[in-house]
Every structure is written in C-alpha cells, then in structure tokens.
Design a protein around this motif. Structure first.
Motif, PDB file in Angstrom:
ATOM      1  N   GLU A  94       0.748  -1.111  -0.172  1.00  0.00           N
ATOM      2  CA  GLU A  94       0.518  -0.130   0.029  1.00  0.00           C
ATOM      3  C   GLU A  94       0.937   1.033   0.515  1.00  0.00           C
ATOM      4  OE1 GLU A  94      -4.088   1.878   2.152  1.00  0.00           O
ATOM      5  OE2 GLU A  94      -2.585  -0.135   3.025  1.00  0.00           O
ATOM      6  N   ASP A  95       0.398   2.054  -0.799  1.00  0.00           N
ATOM      7  CA  ASP A  95       1.266   3.565  -0.731  1.00  0.00           C
ATOM      8  C   ASP A  95       0.577   4.137   0.754  1.00  0.00           C
ATOM      9  OD1 ASP A  95       2.973   5.931  -1.800  1.00  0.00           O
ATOM     10  OD2 ASP A  95       0.985   6.429  -3.112  1.00  0.00           O
ATOM     11  N   ALA A  96       2.068   4.855   0.986  1.00  0.00           N
ATOM     12  CA  ALA A  96       2.136   5.572   2.512  1.00  0.00           C
ATOM     13  C   ALA A  96       1.498   7.039   1.652  1.00  0.00           C
ATOM     14  CB  ALA A  96       3.938   5.515   2.071  1.00  0.00           C
ATOM     15  N   GLY A  97       1.524   7.439   0.687  1.00  0.00           N
ATOM     16  CA  GLY A  97       1.124   8.546   0.191  1.00  0.00           C
ATOM     17  C   GLY A  97       1.799  10.043   0.799  1.00  0.00           C
ATOM     18  N   ALA A  98       1.875  10.849  -0.238  1.00  0.00           N
ATOM     19  CA  ALA A  98       2.665  12.057  -0.856  1.00  0.00           C
ATOM     20  C   ALA A  98       2.739  12.151   0.654  1.00  0.00           C
ATOM     21  CB  ALA A  98       1.975  13.083  -1.618  1.00  0.00           C
ATOM     22  N   SER A  99       1.600  13.101   1.292  1.00  0.00           N
ATOM     23  CA  SER A  99       1.158  14.107   2.116  1.00  0.00           C
ATOM     24  C   SER A  99       2.568  13.119   3.385  1.00  0.00           C
ATOM     25  CB  SER A  99      -0.034  13.819   3.156  1.00  0.00           C
ATOM     26  OG  SER A  99      -1.119  14.370   2.166  1.00  0.00           O
ATOM     27  N   PHE A 100       2.269  11.919   3.711  1.00  0.00           N
ATOM     28  CA  PHE A 100       3.550  11.371   4.803  1.00  0.00           C
ATOM     29  C   PHE A 100       4.566  11.735   3.944  1.00  0.00           C
ATOM     30  CE2 PHE A 100       5.892   7.873   6.224  1.00  0.00           C
ATOM     31  CZ  PHE A 100       5.726   8.025   7.663  1.00  0.00           C
ATOM     32  N   THR A 101       4.776  11.572   3.405  1.00  0.00           N
ATOM     33  CA  THR A 101       5.826  11.649   2.456  1.00  0.00           C
ATOM     34  C   THR A 101       6.493  13.437   2.567  1.00  0.00           C
ATOM     35  OG1 THR A 101       6.396  10.511   0.740  1.00  0.00           O
ATOM     36  CG2 THR A 101       7.915  11.599   0.434  1.00  0.00           C
ATOM     37  N   ALA A 102       5.682  14.095   2.475  1.00  0.00           N
ATOM     38  CA  ALA A 102       6.079  15.502   2.918  1.00  0.00           C
ATOM     39  C   ALA A 102       6.133  16.117   4.187  1.00  0.00           C
ATOM     40  CB  ALA A 102       5.249  16.374   2.414  1.00  0.00           C
ATOM     41  N   VAL A 103       5.255  15.292   5.161  1.00  0.00           N
ATOM     42  CA  VAL A 103       5.912  15.617   6.486  1.00  0.00           C
ATOM     43  C   VAL A 103       6.848  15.004   7.179  1.00  0.00           C
ATOM     44  CG1 VAL A 103       4.578  14.724   8.812  1.00  0.00           C
ATOM     45  CG2 VAL A 103       3.426  15.564   6.368  1.00  0.00           C
ATOM     46  N   THR A 104       7.615  14.005   6.161  1.00  0.00           N
ATOM     47  CA  THR A 104       8.881  13.303   7.322  1.00  0.00           C
ATOM     48  C   THR A 104       9.520  14.220   7.112  1.00  0.00           C
ATOM     49  OG1 THR A 104       8.276  11.742   5.113  1.00  0.00           O
ATOM     50  CG2 THR A 104       7.222  11.528   7.299  1.00  0.00           C
ATOM     51  N   GLN A 105       9.475  14.297   5.565  1.00  0.00           N
ATOM     52  CA  GLN A 105      10.585  15.625   5.124  1.00  0.00           C
ATOM     53  C   GLN A 105      11.015  17.036   5.780  1.00  0.00           C
ATOM     54  OE1 GLN A 105       9.241  16.048   0.886  1.00  0.00           O
ATOM     55  NE2 GLN A 105      10.416  14.925  -0.390  1.00  0.00           N
ATOM     56  N   LEU A 106      10.638  17.572   6.579  1.00  0.00           N
ATOM     57  CA  LEU A 106      10.512  18.847   7.916  1.00  0.00           C
ATOM     58  C   LEU A 106      11.312  17.715   7.986  1.00  0.00           C
ATOM     59  CD1 LEU A 106       6.768  18.785   8.429  1.00  0.00           C
ATOM     60  CD2 LEU A 106       8.090  20.341   7.060  1.00  0.00           C
ATOM     61  N   GLY A 107      12.311  16.411   8.439  1.00  0.00           N
ATOM     62  CA  GLY A 107      12.885  15.667   9.801  1.00  0.00           C
ATOM     63  C   GLY A 107      14.102  15.945   8.953  1.00  0.00           C
ATOM     64  N   THR A 108      14.284  16.114   7.415  1.00  0.00           N
ATOM     65  CA  THR A 108      15.294  16.038   6.907  1.00  0.00           C
ATOM     66  C   THR A 108      15.918  17.520   7.016  1.00  0.00           C
ATOM     67  OG1 THR A 108      14.635  15.625   5.014  1.00  0.00           O
ATOM     68  CG2 THR A 108      14.949  13.516   5.733  1.00  0.00           C
ATOM     69  N   GLU A 109      14.607  18.073   6.214  1.00  0.00           N
ATOM     70  CA  GLU A 109      15.087  19.646   6.247  1.00  0.00           C
ATOM     71  C   GLU A 109      15.249  20.011   8.201  1.00  0.00           C
ATOM     72  OE1 GLU A 109      15.764  21.271   3.595  1.00  0.00           O
ATOM     73  OE2 GLU A 109      15.185  19.127   2.488  1.00  0.00           O
ATOM     74  N   VAL A 110      14.771  20.005   9.127  1.00  0.00           N
ATOM     75  CA  VAL A 110      14.940  20.145  10.200  1.00  0.00           C
ATOM     76  C   VAL A 110      16.779  20.042  10.255  1.00  0.00           C
ATOM     77  CG1 VAL A 110      15.676  19.761  12.724  1.00  0.00           C
ATOM     78  CG2 VAL A 110      13.727  20.086  11.088  1.00  0.00           C
ATOM     79  N   ALA A 111      17.380  18.462   9.518  1.00  0.00           N
ATOM     80  CA  ALA A 111      18.960  18.228   9.420  1.00  0.00           C
ATOM     81  C   ALA A 111      19.462  19.227   8.574  1.00  0.00           C
ATOM     82  CB  ALA A 111      18.938  16.610   8.987  1.00  0.00           C
ATOM     83  N   VAL A 112      19.222  19.465   8.053  1.00  0.00           N
ATOM     84  CA  VAL A 112      20.076  20.561   6.569  1.00  0.00           C
ATOM     85  C   VAL A 112      19.869  21.874   7.484  1.00  0.00           C
ATOM     86  CG1 VAL A 112      19.599  21.984   5.227  1.00  0.00           C
ATOM     87  CG2 VAL A 112      19.119  19.406   4.614  1.00  0.00           C
TER      88      VAL A 112
END
Length: 276
Positions: free
Chosen positions: A37-55
C-alpha cells in the motif's frame, strides 16, 4: 499505518532525501513492495520536515551568515557581499517550485505516484545526471552565481515534483551544467530546498492524518517519531554525501538508479507489485 511501516519508511526517507536517487520514489516503491500500500504523498512531505531540520542544523552557521549578510545588505550597499546575493538567489530560486507545487498539487498526490512513472523516471533521469557529470566544467565559485543561475536551478527543482526524478539529482545536475563544482551545486540545491520542503510539509500536515486520494493515514505520535527518525538519519546522510562528492562522481548513483528502475519494471511486468 503500523509502527513497523512508520519506522522503516522514516529510515528510508532519511537515507535517500539528500542522495540523487529520489526519496519520494523510494518511499512509494518500498511501501508497495513491503506493505502492499502506498504511504502517500502527504506522509512523504511531512517526514521531509525532519530531513530539512537536519539541513538547518548542518548548515546552521552558513544560514546564519547568509541571513545576517542579507539584512545588512538591504540597508548598506557596501555590505552586499557574496552571502548577501546568495540570500537573494535562494529566495528567487524558490519561486518556481512554489508556483508549480500549488498548480499540480492534486496530480502530485495521485497519478504522479504510479510505479510505472517512477521506474521510468529513475532510469531516464539517470541519463541527465550522467550528462551533467560528463559535460559540467566545475569551475564556477559561489561569487560568480547570478539570478539566472537561481532561476534555472529553481526550475530544475520543480522536476522533483515527479517521484523518481530526485530533488538533489535535479538541482545538482543543473548546477553542474551551469559550471558549478559538485559541492557548490549540492550546497546551493540543499539551501534552495529548505523553504520549499518546509512549506510543503506544513501544507500537507492535515492530509497526512486523512489522506486525499491514495495513501495510508498516520497518527500524530507516528508522524512525530517518523520525523525524528528522518532527522537523525538525514543528518548523517547529508554529512556523508557532501564528503562523498568531494572525491567521487555522480556516476555511482546513475548505476544504482538504472538498476532499481529496472527491478521495479520487472516486478510490475510480472505482476509481483501493483503500480497504484
């Protein structure tokens, strides 16, 4: 979503966000292959917040210096150094993806996540990365960047709206074609991504709980844990990647992308996984 899904997908997000292999494509592939089942674009976008905080943490000194120089340069012309102009280039370069993201937000969440499209994008865009590595002069420094460079790299960032292309792959390739060295192209691309990814993540936060169209829903604690995991793994990934680019070419990732895209096409063609 189960906690196993959350942890696995968050680790994948952190590992792939900064590499030119497409984190959104990897999340779509992994969620269907392992969880059907697809995780979904919204879940992807939200978890990207974590990687951008890393940046933000990794580039904290650079960002503070650029912001300070930008404000100083606004009021005193004599203070308009390379950091001042870099601040403007980040602002200008962010405009295209903001416009395209809003214009195509529905397609990004639905049709663009088709695995046939992702697999083909992985393979086809590999040729672009290889060409950029081959033809890029890698002679230009940050002081030589102009508003035209920011627009071109900003437009290239828009290609990342298609899962399988890769934000870093698109921006680094554009930078290489413009004559930047690999490290400068990567750093500029990462800085350019910060406003866009934060805006996308915050905009998609409500939909992560109740996805629009395809996608699994996640609870608040699950999103929080996923974002934290993505931050830790992402911080390690960006530090490794920038050191890697100093001594190695992008061809390593070209081979990986082609291999992964081919495997996904085989899985789709044999009916092992579903495209949607």
């Amino acid at each position: 979503m189960s906690w196993v899904q959350v942890i696995v997908l968050a680790i994948i997000q952190g590992m792939t966000e900064f590499l030119p292999v497409s984190s959104s494509g990897h999340l779509a592939i992994a969620s269907r292959v392992f969880f059907a089942e697809d995780a979904g674009a919204s879940f992807t976008a939200v978890t990207q917040l974590g990687t951008e905080v890393a940046v933000l943490v990794y580039f904290a000194r650079d960002i503070a210096r650029i912001v300070k120089a930008w404000f100083n340069g606004l009021f005193v012309a004599a203070h308009r150094n390379a950091d001042y102009w870099l601040g403007w280039w980040v602002i200008i370069g962010t405009i295209p993806i903001g416009a395209f993201g809003l214009l195509f937000k529905d397609e990004i969440r639905t049709g663009a996540r088709n695995l046939w499209l992702i697999a083909i994008a992985l393979i086809v865009f590999s040729a672009v990365i290889a060409a950029a590595e081959h033809y890029g002069r890698q002679t230009r420094r940050v002081e030589q960047l102009t508003w035209k460079d920011s627009v071109i790299v900003g437009l290239a960032q828009c290609l990342a709206l298609v899962p399988g292309v890769s934000r870093s792959g698109a921006t680094i390739s554009a930078g290489l074609f413009l004559g930047m060295n690999r490290e400068l192209a990567a750093r500029f691309g990462f800085l350019l991504a910060i406003p866009a990814v934060f805006a996308s993540g915050l905009f998609s936060l409500p939909d992560a709980f109740h996805p629009v169209g395809e996608g699994m829903s996640a609870s608040g604690p699950q999103l929080l844990v996923a974002t934290a995991i993505a931050f830790v793994v992402g911080f390690a990934a960006v530090a490794w990647f920038l050191r890697f680019l100093v001594r190695h070419s992008m061809y390593w990732f070209v081979g990986y992308r082609v291999a992964l895209g081919t495997v996904v096409l085989i899985l789709l063609g044999t009916g092992v996984v579903s495209a949607v």
